[in-house]
Design a protein around this motif. Structure first.
Motif, short mmCIF file in Angstrom:
data_model
loop_
_atom_site.label_atom_id
_atom_site.label_comp_id
_atom_site.label_asym_id
_atom_site.label_seq_id
_atom_site.Cartn_x
_atom_site.Cartn_y
_atom_site.Cartn_z
N ALA A 1 0.85 -1.19 0.00
CA ALA A 1 0.00 0.00 0.00
C ALA A 1 0.88 1.24 0.00
O ALA A 1 2.00 1.24 0.52
CB ALA A 1 -0.90 -0.02 1.23
N TRP B 1 -2.07 4.05 7.20
CA TRP B 1 -3.52 4.22 7.28
C TRP B 1 -3.85 4.86 8.61
O TRP B 1 -3.18 4.62 9.62
CB TRP B 1 -4.25 2.87 7.17
CG TRP B 1 -5.73 3.01 7.37
CD1 TRP B 1 -6.68 3.33 6.44
CD2 TRP B 1 -6.46 2.86 8.62
NE1 TRP B 1 -7.92 3.39 7.00
CE2 TRP B 1 -7.83 3.12 8.33
CE3 TRP B 1 -6.08 2.55 9.92
CZ2 TRP B 1 -8.81 3.05 9.32
CZ3 TRP B 1 -7.07 2.49 10.91
CH2 TRP B 1 -8.41 2.74 10.60
N ASP C 1 -7.48 6.69 10.91
CA ASP C 1 -8.79 7.31 11.03
C ASP C 1 -8.63 8.42 12.05
O ASP C 1 -8.39 8.16 13.23
CB ASP C 1 -9.86 6.32 11.46
CG ASP C 1 -11.27 6.85 11.21
OD1 ASP C 1 -11.43 8.09 11.15
OD2 ASP C 1 -12.20 6.04 11.06
N ALA D 1 -14.75 1.72 6.76
CA ALA D 1 -13.67 1.19 7.59
C ALA D 1 -14.18 0.41 8.80
O ALA D 1 -13.47 -0.48 9.29
CB ALA D 1 -12.78 2.34 8.08
N MET E 1 -10.55 -3.08 7.14
CA MET E 1 -9.18 -2.63 7.32
C MET E 1 -8.49 -3.66 8.19
O MET E 1 -8.88 -3.88 9.33
CB MET E 1 -9.13 -1.24 7.97
CG MET E 1 -7.76 -0.54 7.83
SD MET E 1 -6.35 -1.32 8.65
CE MET E 1 -6.86 -1.19 10.38
N LEU F 1 -1.32 -4.99 4.18
CA LEU F 1 -2.29 -3.96 4.60
C LEU F 1 -3.43 -3.93 3.62
O LEU F 1 -3.23 -3.75 2.42
CB LEU F 1 -1.61 -2.59 4.66
CG LEU F 1 -2.53 -1.39 4.92
CD1 LEU F 1 -3.20 -1.51 6.29
CD2 LEU F 1 -1.76 -0.08 4.83
N HIS F 2 -4.63 -4.13 4.12
CA HIS F 2 -5.84 -3.99 3.32
C HIS F 2 -6.57 -2.75 3.80
O HIS F 2 -7.06 -2.69 4.91
CB HIS F 2 -6.74 -5.22 3.48
CG HIS F 2 -7.98 -5.16 2.63
ND1 HIS F 2 -9.09 -4.43 3.00
CD2 HIS F 2 -8.27 -5.71 1.43
CE1 HIS F 2 -10.02 -4.56 2.07
NE2 HIS F 2 -9.55 -5.32 1.10
N LYS F 3 -6.61 -1.73 2.92
CA LYS F 3 -7.26 -0.48 3.28
C LYS F 3 -8.75 -0.53 2.96
O LYS F 3 -9.17 -1.23 2.05
CB LYS F 3 -6.62 0.69 2.52
CG LYS F 3 -5.20 1.02 2.93
CD LYS F 3 -4.71 2.26 2.20
CE LYS F 3 -3.30 2.62 2.59
NZ LYS F 3 -2.83 3.87 1.91
N SER G 1 -12.61 3.40 0.52
CA SER G 1 -13.26 4.69 0.79
C SER G 1 -13.67 5.41 -0.49
O SER G 1 -14.33 6.44 -0.44
CB SER G 1 -12.31 5.60 1.58
OG SER G 1 -11.11 5.80 0.88
#
Length: 516
Positions: A182, A198, A200, A211, A268, A457-459, A462
């Motif tokens: 990512a 990443w 929030d 998310a 996420m 990493l899995h975002k 969005s």
């Protein structure tokens, strides 16, 4: 709960908005695939070539002595509607003829066994397409290696199983996670080599549903801990740049308290790195149990404790209550194993200062392939010693060895329980909410990585917003209620209220009848 609007429409089946639905990629998506008759497993991709360079695949074999329906099967929790084609990246080591079955109910004049609609060849990866348009729904996905008479093993390797309304075979090359990292949010590298990947920051006006998922209800036996609250969606809000989880004393759905719990599972999740949350805890006395933690993203397929659980911070423990130090008594913990009673280790201690002092405090978890370490206020005290560590360096795969359970993708959780075994209090002994609600605040949660081997990493997606075409409005979320007005999730067979909440603050309610 706000009063629902009058009935607007009646429908007799719900179809998914016709975007592609990824069922399994065998890397991060975790579904339960069961062997049928012969043998199947998830293993390393032995044929990294052509269209598939990914790391893991589903292997299926039918030996000559096995039943001709030998294969692997996945059964979703609810039937899936709204799709016309199944796509499977497939590699065959010989000229065997794969089949697919999605239901025991054959369409009029048809068979339940499906053959590929495109031409397929052996010894190379290709997207194999099955036409399911004659079926009303997908009850299961059963992939069979070969149903004809065979004299040699029929082997197939499968990857990235997808439901779609596009019949065209895919040509995109599947990449391994380690070769498709990512992009960092920030190009700045800290003193340990980490970059922000990443976060929030809770800067909006509502929870980011791409998310996070709010969990509803009491779970099994109070979420396995005899907790006293009923988790509701409205207990979680975003206000003034902060996440707010509020516990309230009120009678609701048979419980005497409500609070909030949110998870990033399947939205996420990541492997290895540094995760930091800035949290302000309320006065906990007596009976509040706030937590920030992680669990393996494979929990829905392997269950607990096999998924592994990493409790980065918990407060409100019975020891702190009995010692009068619950304003500073906190712990980190790890849980793992094959079944109950699980293996676990926890380190609880009194911080040198109050944590429930009305200020924000940071809780950091540094996770590498060899160790998990947790720190309090490391942003202020960079040399502080970890308050909890776990050795996960043994990757031999032995059962009950910690390294077997903590070297895979994890998701994040925030919650604030009321009562439960951790507090040692039953409902009658809880006093924390007698004078009104109390809230836990989160300023931010951030995930950092260094680009080390094994990191994934899995975002959240969005970029994709759900839009209600009939209302011509963007949808914030959809909630389901039974006919008595009780929140349920998800809706199952029967008559329900579907409540659509739009991003402009308006809402709509529909009665929906599910017929399976």
């Amino acid at each position: 709960m706000k009063q629902l609007l009058p009935l607007l429409m009646m429908v007799y089946a719900i179809s998914v908005n016709a975007q592609d639905l990824l069922i399994e990629d065998f890397e991060n998506v975790s579904s339960v695939w069961e062997t049928v008759s012969c043998y199947s497993d998830v293993r390393d991709n032995a044929f990294k070539q052509g269209l598939n360079l990914s790391g893991k695949v589903l292997y299926i074999v039918r030996a000559p002595g096995c039943d001709n329906w030998s294969g692997a099967i996945y059964t979703p929790s609810e039937p899936i509607r709204g799709y016309s084609y199944v796509h499977i990246y497939m590699y065959r080591t010989n000229g065997n003829k794969p089949n697919l079955k999605i239901s025991e109910n054959a369409p009029s004049g048809g068979s339940t066994d499906l053959e590929p609609v495109n031409s397929i060849v052996a010894n190379e990866w290709q997207d194999v397409v099955f036409d399911i348009s004659a079926f009303s729904q997908v009850d299961f996905l059963m992939i069979m290696a070969d149903r004809t008479a065979i004299t040699n093993d029929a082997e197939i390797y499968c990857d990235q199983i997808l439901l779609s309304n596009d019949a065209a075979p895919r040509t995109a090359v599947l990449q391994p996670a380690e070769q498709d990292p990512a992009e960092p949010i920030s190009g700045e590298v800290d003193s340990e080599g980490y970059r922000l990947m990443w976060s929030d920051e809770f800067d909006g006006t509502a929870l980011d549903r791409n998310a996070w998922t709010t969990e509803i209800g009491t779970g099994d036996n109070g979420w396995g801990n005899w907790e006293q609250q009923y988790y509701t969606d409205d207990a979680i809000t975003v206000e003034d740049g902060k996440l707010v989880i509020t516990a309230t004393k009120r009678d609701y759905q048979g419980s005497h308290y409500t609070s909030g719990r949110m998870i990033s599972r399947d939205k996420m999740y990541f492997t290895y790195g540094k995760v930091v949350a800035s949290i302000k805890f309320p006065d906990l006395a007596n009976g509040l149990w706030p937590a920030f933690w992680m669990m393996g993203n494979d929990i829905t397929s392997v269950g607990w404790p096999r998924c592994g659980e990493t409790d980065i911070v918990e407060m409100g423990n019975a020891t702190g209550i009995s010692n009068g130090t619950q304003d500073r008594y906190f712990n980190g913990a790890s849980h793992w194993g094959e079944n109950w009673p699980q293996a676990s280790t926890a380190n609880a201690q009194n911080a040198p200062y109050a944590i429930t002092d009305g200020n924000y405090h940071t809780f950091t978890c540094i996770w590498t392939p060899t160790q998990i370490s947790m720190y309090l206020d490391r942003d202020i005290y960079p040399n502080v010693e970890p308050y909890h560590t776990l050795d996960i360096s043994d990757h031999s795969g032995q059962l009950w060895t910690a390294g077997t359970y903590f070297n895979k993708p994890n998701f994040l959780l925030f919650n604030m329980a009321v009562g439960g075994q951790f507090t040692g209090l039953n409902a009658n002994a809880i006093t924390a909410l007698n004078n009104g609600p109390r809230s836990m605040y989160v300023d931010y949660v951030r995930v950092y990585q260094r680009g080390d081997e094994g990191e994934t990493l899995h975002k959240p997606n969005s970029q994709t917003a759900l839009r209600d075409i009939s209302a011509d409005k963007d949808v914030d979320r959809i909630e389901w209620y039974d006919m008595q007005g009780r929140r349920i999730e998800p809706a199952t067979k029967g008559l329900f209220i579907k409540k659509t909440i739009f991003t402009d603050g308006t809402m709509r309610a529909d009665k929906v009848l599910f017929i399976h």
